[in-house]
Design a protein around this motif. Structure first.
Motif, PDB file in Angstrom:
ATOM      1  N   ARG A 139    -110.835  53.726  14.871  1.00 41.21           N
ATOM      2  CA  ARG A 139    -109.848  53.527  15.883  1.00 41.21           C
ATOM      3  C   ARG A 139    -108.980  54.960  16.023  1.00 41.21           C
ATOM      4  O   ARG A 139    -108.718  55.634  14.966  1.00 41.21           O
ATOM      5  CB  ARG A 139    -109.074  52.109  15.650  1.00 41.21           C
ATOM      6  N   ARG A 142     -97.477  46.021  27.662  1.00 39.69           N
ATOM      7  CA  ARG A 142     -98.651  45.240  28.116  1.00 39.69           C
ATOM      8  C   ARG A 142     -98.962  44.004  28.443  1.00 39.69           C
ATOM      9  O   ARG A 142    -100.122  43.709  28.913  1.00 39.69           O
ATOM     10  CB  ARG A 142     -99.819  45.631  26.825  1.00 39.69           C
ATOM     11  N   GLU A 187     -93.484  57.448  22.770  1.00 37.39           N
ATOM     12  CA  GLU A 187     -93.902  57.289  21.454  1.00 37.39           C
ATOM     13  C   GLU A 187     -94.359  58.606  21.103  1.00 37.39           C
ATOM     14  O   GLU A 187     -94.637  58.649  19.661  1.00 37.39           O
ATOM     15  CB  GLU A 187     -94.906  56.153  21.239  1.00 37.39           C
ATOM     16  N   HIS A 189     -95.317  46.648  22.775  1.00 35.08           N
ATOM     17  CA  HIS A 189     -96.586  45.909  23.354  1.00 35.08           C
ATOM     18  C   HIS A 189     -95.975  44.816  24.482  1.00 35.08           C
ATOM     19  O   HIS A 189     -96.724  44.551  25.338  1.00 35.08           O
ATOM     20  CB  HIS A 189     -97.109  44.881  22.462  1.00 35.08           C
ATOM     21  N   ASP A 219    -100.894  53.594  30.072  1.00 33.56           N
ATOM     22  CA  ASP A 219    -100.675  55.193  29.747  1.00 33.56           C
ATOM     23  C   ASP A 219    -100.751  56.098  31.001  1.00 33.56           C
ATOM     24  O   ASP A 219    -100.124  56.872  31.080  1.00 33.56           O
ATOM     25  CB  ASP A 219    -101.386  55.584  28.571  1.00 33.56           C
ATOM     26  N   MET A 233     -94.253  52.856  25.172  1.00 29.75           N
ATOM     27  CA  MET A 233     -95.565  53.619  24.813  1.00 29.75           C
ATOM     28  C   MET A 233     -96.211  54.850  25.664  1.00 29.75           C
ATOM     29  O   MET A 233     -95.269  55.027  26.752  1.00 29.75           O
ATOM     30  CB  MET A 233     -96.898  52.368  24.966  1.00 29.75           C
ATOM     31  N   GLY A 234     -97.269  55.219  25.717  1.00 35.08           N
ATOM     32  CA  GLY A 234     -98.005  56.013  26.446  1.00 35.08           C
ATOM     33  C   GLY A 234     -98.632  57.096  25.704  1.00 35.08           C
ATOM     34  O   GLY A 234     -99.320  58.009  26.358  1.00 35.08           O
TER      35      GLY A 234
HETATM   36  O1  F6P Z   1    -103.515  52.856  25.139  1.00 35.40           O
HETATM   37  C1  F6P Z   1    -102.277  51.957  25.224  1.00 35.40           C
HETATM   38  C2  F6P Z   1    -101.612  51.669  24.035  1.00 35.40           C
HETATM   39  O2  F6P Z   1    -100.846  50.521  24.493  1.00 35.40           O
HETATM   40  C3  F6P Z   1    -100.915  53.048  23.703  1.00 35.40           C
HETATM   41  O3  F6P Z   1     -99.738  53.157  24.516  1.00 35.40           O
HETATM   42  C4  F6P Z   1    -100.516  52.677  22.601  1.00 35.40           C
HETATM   43  O4  F6P Z   1    -100.278  53.931  21.616  1.00 35.40           O
HETATM   44  C5  F6P Z   1    -101.551  51.861  21.911  1.00 35.40           C
HETATM   45  O5  F6P Z   1    -102.287  51.313  23.129  1.00 35.40           O
HETATM   46  C6  F6P Z   1    -101.321  50.891  20.912  1.00 35.40           C
HETATM   47  O6  F6P Z   1    -102.427  50.187  20.440  1.00 35.40           O
HETATM   48  P1  F6P Z   1    -102.422  48.776  19.408  1.00 35.40           P
HETATM   49  O7  F6P Z   1    -103.014  47.414  20.354  1.00 35.40           O
HETATM   50  O8  F6P Z   1    -103.748  49.493  18.512  1.00 35.40           O
HETATM   51  O9  F6P Z   1    -101.241  48.533  19.083  1.00 35.40           O
END
Ligand code: F6P
Length: 371
Positions: free
Chosen positions: A265, A298, A247, A295, A152, A194-195
């Motif tokens: 969380r 990521r 998002e 995801h 992010d 995301m972000g």
């Molecule tokens: O902080 C990183 C991030 O990928 C955000 O961009 C996103 O809102 C969140 O984590 C999603 O997290 P999770 O792993 O709970 O889906």
């Protein structure tokens, strides 16, 4: 800064929060730098759960890191230690008497466990939540050095976090791919990225990937402005449009789209892309599709920029400990890696400044920002 401490024998490293490309590169760099100094280094499994729930792990939750153990992992996504965003020791979720989740503070217990295992210092790799925990543990006397990670890029105190470059590169590649299909079908394609509450990924990938509209949390949007941009493109013969939506974006006077809120969380965001796509289809009459990158941003192999930054951060964290620095976070202040107090990293979220060059560039290129 303290005097260099030559009595360090054993340090630990943990990765917390959402994973980001480059975590393994940090682990490897910190491991090699620690072994080089004759220290032992242990990885804590799954954030702090390796210590807090040690009886659930075959190896007691601590993984001894060796040269062999970290061989060939620099280019791998994820984290060999595991991570979680549900084990904040300051607000640890447990089942209450009626079966509901309640939050308890397990930080004192965690500090005791560090001492019990003879760990002299901790390298905490993570985002804002992890740095907040690191800061609290440091205040309780633990020797902690933070390393900033998150796709992010919303951590203050560092120019950039590792993971961000990989996420932006991937989102840009997706926009390149979506261009041709959007053009072929004369469609509008909305891409949700995301972000969290910052628009860095949307803004940078949107400009790099030639989006026609970019909606970020920092600029509440008016959907009619976006629809007008789509119509204007149609009138000038460009009968397709790409709209990037962060998002955390929200309509002017409206609410963010939240998927869920749970004890222990951070709230989960998502769904704004669907809303924007439905509204654009209604307002423009054009066939509209939605792609949620989620995801995917990521995962995958870190870019060379992220690999380099992650290794610089990992090595700098070990140097910090060797130099006696505690309660600090490693930070990029180009071209240097410096150290900032952990509180600085957590005192405020780094959002996209409205007068930054990327926003000015977007406006000069005629990209609609929804305002
Ligand atoms: O902080 C990183 C991030 O990928 C955000 O961009 C996103 O809102 C969140 O984590 C999603 O997290 P999770 O792993 O709970 O889906």
């Amino acid at each position: 800064m303290n005097q260099p401490d030559h009595k360090i024998h054993k340090i630990a490293i943990c990765t917390g929060g959402g994973d980001a490309p480059g975590l393994n590169a940090v682990i490897r760099a910190a491991t090699l730098a620690a072994l080089q100094r004759g220290w032992e280094i242990y990885g804590i499994r799954d954030g702090y759960n390796g210590l807090l729930l040690y009886e659930e792990y075959l190896d007691g939750g601590l993984l001894r890191l060796t040269r062999d153990g970290v061989r060939g992992i620099t280019h791998l996504g994820g984290t060999i230690l595991g991570t979680t965003n549900r084990s904040n020791p300051l607000r640890y979720p447990i089942q209450g008497e009626k079966g509901q989740l309640v939050e308890v503070d397990r930080s004192d217990e965690l500090v005791r466990l560090f001492r019990l295992h003879g760990l002299d210092a901790l390298i905490a790799v993570g985002g804002d939540g992890s740095m907040e925990i690191a800061s609290a543990l440091a205040q309780k006397g633990l020797w902690v050095v933070g390393v900033p990670k998150t796709i992010d890029n919303d951590l203050d105190g560092t120019d950039v976090t590792f993971g961000f470059d990989t996420a932006v590169s991937f989102a840009t590649e997706c926009l390149d791919r979506l261009h041709s299909t959007a053009a072929s079908h004369r469609r509008v394609i909305v891409v949700e990225v995301m972000g969290r509450y910052a628009g860095w990924i949307a803004m940078e990938s949107g400009v790099a990937g030639s989006a026609d509209a970019i909606l970020i949390p920092e600029i509440p949007y008016d959907i009619e402005r976006v629809a007008e941009k789509v119509r204007e493109r149609d009138r000038s013969g460009r009968s397709f449009s790409l709209v990037v939506v962060a998002e955390g974006a929200c309509p002017r006077g409206g609410q963010r789209s939240v998927v869920s809120r749970e004890a222990g969380r951070a709230e989960r965001l998502g769904g704004i892309g669907e809303k924007v796509a439905a509204e654009l289809q209604t307002l423009t009459g054009k066939e509209t599709r939605l792609v949620v990158l989620g995801h995917l941003l990521r995962g995958g192999s870190p870019t060379s920029n992220d690999r380099l930054l992650a290794q610089r951060f990992g090595a700098a964290a070990v140097r910090a400990i060797a130099e006696g620095r505690r309660g600090v976070m490693v930070s990029l202040d180009p071209p240097l890696v410096r150290y900032v107090p952990l509180e600085q990293a957590t005192s405020r979220m780094k959002t996209v400044p409205l007068d930054c060059d990327t926003i000015l560039t977007a406006r000069d290129l005629g990209i609609c920002l929804g305002d």
